[in-house]
Scaffold this motif. Structure first.
Motif, PDB file in Angstrom:
ATOM      1  N   PHE A  51       1.562  10.082  -6.131  1.00 15.15           N
ATOM      2  CA  PHE A  51       0.190   9.781  -5.812  1.00 15.15           C
ATOM      3  C   PHE A  51      -0.540  10.988  -6.480  1.00 15.15           C
ATOM      4  N   ILE A  52      -1.548  10.675  -7.043  1.00 16.64           N
ATOM      5  CA  ILE A  52      -2.380  11.993  -7.629  1.00 16.64           C
ATOM      6  C   ILE A  52      -3.763  11.509  -7.204  1.00 16.64           C
ATOM      7  N   PRO A  69       0.669  -1.227  -0.057  1.00 19.17           N
ATOM      8  CA  PRO A  69      -0.006  -0.223   0.115  1.00 19.17           C
ATOM      9  C   PRO A  69       0.901   1.168   0.021  1.00 19.17           C
ATOM     10  N   LEU A  70       0.685   2.108  -0.817  1.00 20.02           N
ATOM     11  CA  LEU A  70       1.426   3.373  -0.882  1.00 20.02           C
ATOM     12  C   LEU A  70       0.444   4.449  -0.196  1.00 20.02           C
ATOM     13  N   VAL A  71      -0.626   4.419  -0.067  1.00 19.44           N
ATOM     14  CA  VAL A  71      -1.569   5.171   0.813  1.00 19.44           C
ATOM     15  C   VAL A  71      -2.299   4.306   1.751  1.00 19.44           C
ATOM     16  N   ARG A  72      -2.063   4.644   3.069  1.00 19.44           N
ATOM     17  CA  ARG A  72      -2.951   3.872   3.823  1.00 19.44           C
ATOM     18  C   ARG A  72      -4.002   5.023   4.807  1.00 19.44           C
ATOM     19  N   ILE A 127      -4.744   2.110  -0.781  1.00 20.85           N
ATOM     20  CA  ILE A 127      -4.324   2.385  -2.082  1.00 20.85           C
ATOM     21  C   ILE A 127      -3.102   1.674  -2.276  1.00 20.85           C
ATOM     22  N   PHE A 128      -2.909   0.798  -3.210  1.00 23.12           N
ATOM     23  CA  PHE A 128      -1.628   0.006  -3.580  1.00 23.12           C
ATOM     24  C   PHE A 128      -1.021   0.982  -4.629  1.00 23.12           C
ATOM     25  N   ILE A 132      -3.420   9.183   7.941  1.00 23.40           N
ATOM     26  CA  ILE A 132      -3.318   8.958   6.644  1.00 23.40           C
ATOM     27  C   ILE A 132      -1.701   8.672   6.635  1.00 23.40           C
ATOM     28  N   ARG A 133      -1.220   7.704   5.942  1.00 25.66           N
ATOM     29  CA  ARG A 133       0.049   7.390   5.702  1.00 25.66           C
ATOM     30  C   ARG A 133       0.360   7.192   4.176  1.00 25.66           C
ATOM     31  N   ILE A 134       1.358   7.911   3.655  1.00 25.61           N
ATOM     32  CA  ILE A 134       1.768   7.996   2.319  1.00 25.61           C
ATOM     33  C   ILE A 134       3.129   7.617   2.110  1.00 25.61           C
TER      34      ILE A 134
END
Lengths: 335, 329
Positions: free
Chosen positions: B180-181, B8-11, B43-44, B77-79
């Motif tokens: 990430f967009i 995951p890129l975004v958690r 989001i992977f 929110i983790r990016i």
């Protein structure tokens, strides 16, 4: 729909031109079509294709200038609407021909109650007194599915949700039992679940009231669900016209075909990549001397750059304005 | 995309975005608009997560909160492993290049007094120190990438059509090589034939630069085309999160079912056969959500428990997540 009945609205060779600071814009070019009683005619096209301007010009709703109607006739109940004086026009608009516009917030007056706005056409056009108009207004609100109609009459537009406002607009348009209802993108500003409610309502109303409807939209999905016949517009012209099943099953004009291919679906197969129509729509600066779609067309022929194709009847009820023949992938035989 | 290797890129975990309501002379806080109310998803890397829902469901607020355009009320929110939900000032600013946004209205999101080149170069000026020549080279590179003619670099936004303007917005979002967009309804203002051009461009860019998208849209058929997984929001909550195939072939939440059945198909033979679920009434106000399940006021399959208890967002055996008492029994 009943075949052979004389059309209720007959438009021939309509031309509308706007004069702007940077020159003329030929928004509607020789548009010819008719509307049968009780029929639902879908008009599709992208922004700038002339679909709204066509309908606005035929009932004289465009500000003139900058707009100017250069030619054509619009026969309604045996008379040419384009030749009527403002008083006669006013008598027709809102009583014999009703409208529903895209944005229900801007088309309702925020400082008058909804009841007042529904009763207004009833009192001017049908000469009802206050009590009769109120009774009829309640009836109309119930017809379009607004609960508590009696108490809602004194509410103002901001007290209604988007879908409810559009119902109010429909109620106003239906107030005087019009023969023709023109709906310009009536569900575009609404959410899909609310759109589904309005489409359901229109289906019901057609059965109950049997008026003819012109439904303008850019959404082919909406058209597929409700129209009897579809007219496709591009660059201020009608490029194709056919009964709804025929149009979706065997589209003839390259623009219609491309448009149907670019659309993704929620059911059925899913394409890896969307087909696109490259380029931009034409600017309509001059009288068209070539096919307006020629620059973006996949099947463009030499003649397309020199002549503007006339709309011709293929079979029974399918018209197309194109030199290319889909069946033989080449120039269409003349005649 | 859904294999276990994908990381995951975004958690997003338990994200809440409340907007306070002030009333009266003293502007006392009387309540909250619960635009986003406890949503969680991953989001992977390299995938497109579609976030769909009707207007007012909180999908745009969610997108903006994830990029920290708002100060979030609660949640994490983790990016790329970094917790950003409560970062401020310079710490947040340093992370901005990784995450960018494409806006809905290309007319409103481009400054009419700036040329295309200066619009695209603005993020470069903010975050990088490039020589004038290198800066111009980068601008041309970006214009090529989104299919804009280099000769137009000194023109102004009003000289372009809607589709081209959206390309300018995309070039600006790409300027800092983001990972990430968030695409907030990037095609809603465009014509059908232009929509396909922009969607294809977004797909090409994703492949080329390995981008991860959060694609916010109300257009369910376009999301089906573009997204690898889809999250459906209703009144501030995610009601269903599933892979594209699961979501469209077999929606489980009654709201998803109604939503999908309401989308008109451009095919009269399909249209006349489809069974439609027509929802009654309107979406309740997010400042006064009903007790229990948010959808209980309109749900055709509502049960007693729905009006009392908020359903948990649980994972089913097939991997999807649903928040509904019907599936959790």
């Amino acid at each position: 729909m009943p075949d052979g009945a004389p059309p209720i609205l007959d438009v021939t060779g309509l031309k509308t031109v706007f004069t702007t600071r940077s020159g003329e814009v030929h928004a509607v070019n020789s548009v010819t079509f008719d509307l049968a009683p009780g029929e639902l005619l879908g008009v599709v096209g992208e922004s700038g294709s002339g679909k709204s301007v066509t309908m606005m010009s035929l009932i004289g709703l465009l500000p003139m200038p900058p707009a100017e109607i250069r030619g054509g006739s619009v026969m309604f109940e045996g008379r040419d609407i384009l030749k009527m004086n403002p008083d006669e026009l006013r008598a027709i608009r809102g009583s014999r021909i009703g409208f529903v516009f895209q944005d229900p917030m801007t088309s309702l007056n925020p400082v008058f109650s909804v009841g007042f706005q529904i009763m207004e056409p009833l009192r001017t056009h049908m000469g009802l007194n206050k009590r009769e108009a109120r009774a009829r207004a309640i009836e109309l609100l119930e017809l379009v599915g607004i609960p508590d109609a009696d108490s809602r009459l004194s509410n103002f537009p901001h007290q209604f949700s988007g879908g409810m406002r559009q119902r109010v607009m429909i109620a106003i348009a239906l107030a005087c039992d019009p023969k023709v209802l023109i709906a310009d993108e009536p569900t575009t500003a609404l959410d899909v679940t609310i759109q589904a409610q309005i489409l359901e309502l229109v289906r019901e109303l057609r059965q109950k009231l049997g008026m003819a409807i012109i439904w303008i939209t850019h959404d082919l999905g909406v058209i597929a669900g409700i129209a009897d016949r579809v007219m496709v517009m591009y660059g201020g012209q009608i490029v194709e016209q056919a009964p709804v099943r025929e149009l979706f099953a065997c589209p003839q004009h390259p623009y219609t075909r491309a448009l149907l291919e670019t659309l993704p679906h929620v059911t059925g197969g899913r394409s890896r990549r969307l087909r696109t129509i490259e380029g931009q729509p034409p600017a309509l600066r001059d009288q068209p001397s070539a096919c307006p779609f020629a620059a973006r067309c996949r099947h463009v022929l030499d003649i397309c750059h020199r002549k503007n194709p006339h709309i011709t009847r293929l079979n029974g009820s399918h018209d197309v304005a194109c030199f290319w023949d889909a069946a033989k992938d080449g120039l269409r035989d003349a005649g | 995309m859904l294999d276990n290797q994908a990381k995951p890129l975004v958690r997003v975990d338990g994200l809440k975005m409340y907007f306070p309501i002030y009333r009266g002379i003293l502007r006392r806080k009387v309540g909250d608009v619960k635009a986003v109310d406890d949503i969680s998803f991953d989001i992977f890397e390299g995938e497109t997560l579609g976030l769909v829902g009707e207007s007012g469901c909180g999908k745009s607020s969610a997108g903006r909160a994830i990029l920290r355009l708002y100060d979030v009320t609660a949640g994490s929110i983790r990016i790329d492993g970094t917790e950003i939900s409560h970062l401020q000032g310079d710490d947040l600013r340093r992370l901005r290049p990784q995450m960018q946004m494409i806006f809905q209205d290309p007319q409103a999101s481009l400054n009419p007094r700036m040329t295309v080149a200066s619009i695209i170069a603005e993020p470069l000026d903010e975050h990088q120190k490039l020589s004038r020549k290198a800066r111009m080279m980068r601008v041309f590179e970006l214009m090529d990438a989104v299919g804009l003619n280099r000769d137009f670099a000194n023109r102004f936004p009003h000289e372009f059509s809607g589709g081209q303007r959206q390309r300018i917005g995309i070039a600006r979002a790409l300027a800092l090589n983001p990972k990430f967009i968030v695409c907030d309804e990037p095609i809603a203002a465009l014509d059908v034939s232009i929509q396909a051009q922009v969607v294809n461009l977004l797909e090409d860019l994703q492949e080329k630069f390995g981008l991860t998208y959060l694609f916010i849209s109300h257009d369910l058929s376009m999301v089906r085309h573009l997204a690898t997984r889809v999250a459906v929001m209703y009144l501030g909550k995610v009601v269903e999160l599933a892979s594209r195939e699961q979501m469209y072939a077999d929606p489980r939440h009654p709201y998803t079912q109604a939503l999908l059945s309401a989308v008109p198909e451009p095919d009269p033979s399909v249209e006349n056969k489809r069974e439609r679920i027509i929802l009654q009434g309107d979406v309740p106000s997010p400042s006064r959500p009903p007790p229990g399940c948010n959808f209980s006021t309109r749900c055709p399959q509502v049960m007693d428990i729905c009006r009392r208890e908020v359903p948990d967002f649980i994972q089913l055996a097939d991997g999807r997540h649903v928040a509904c008492h019907l599936t959790s029994q």
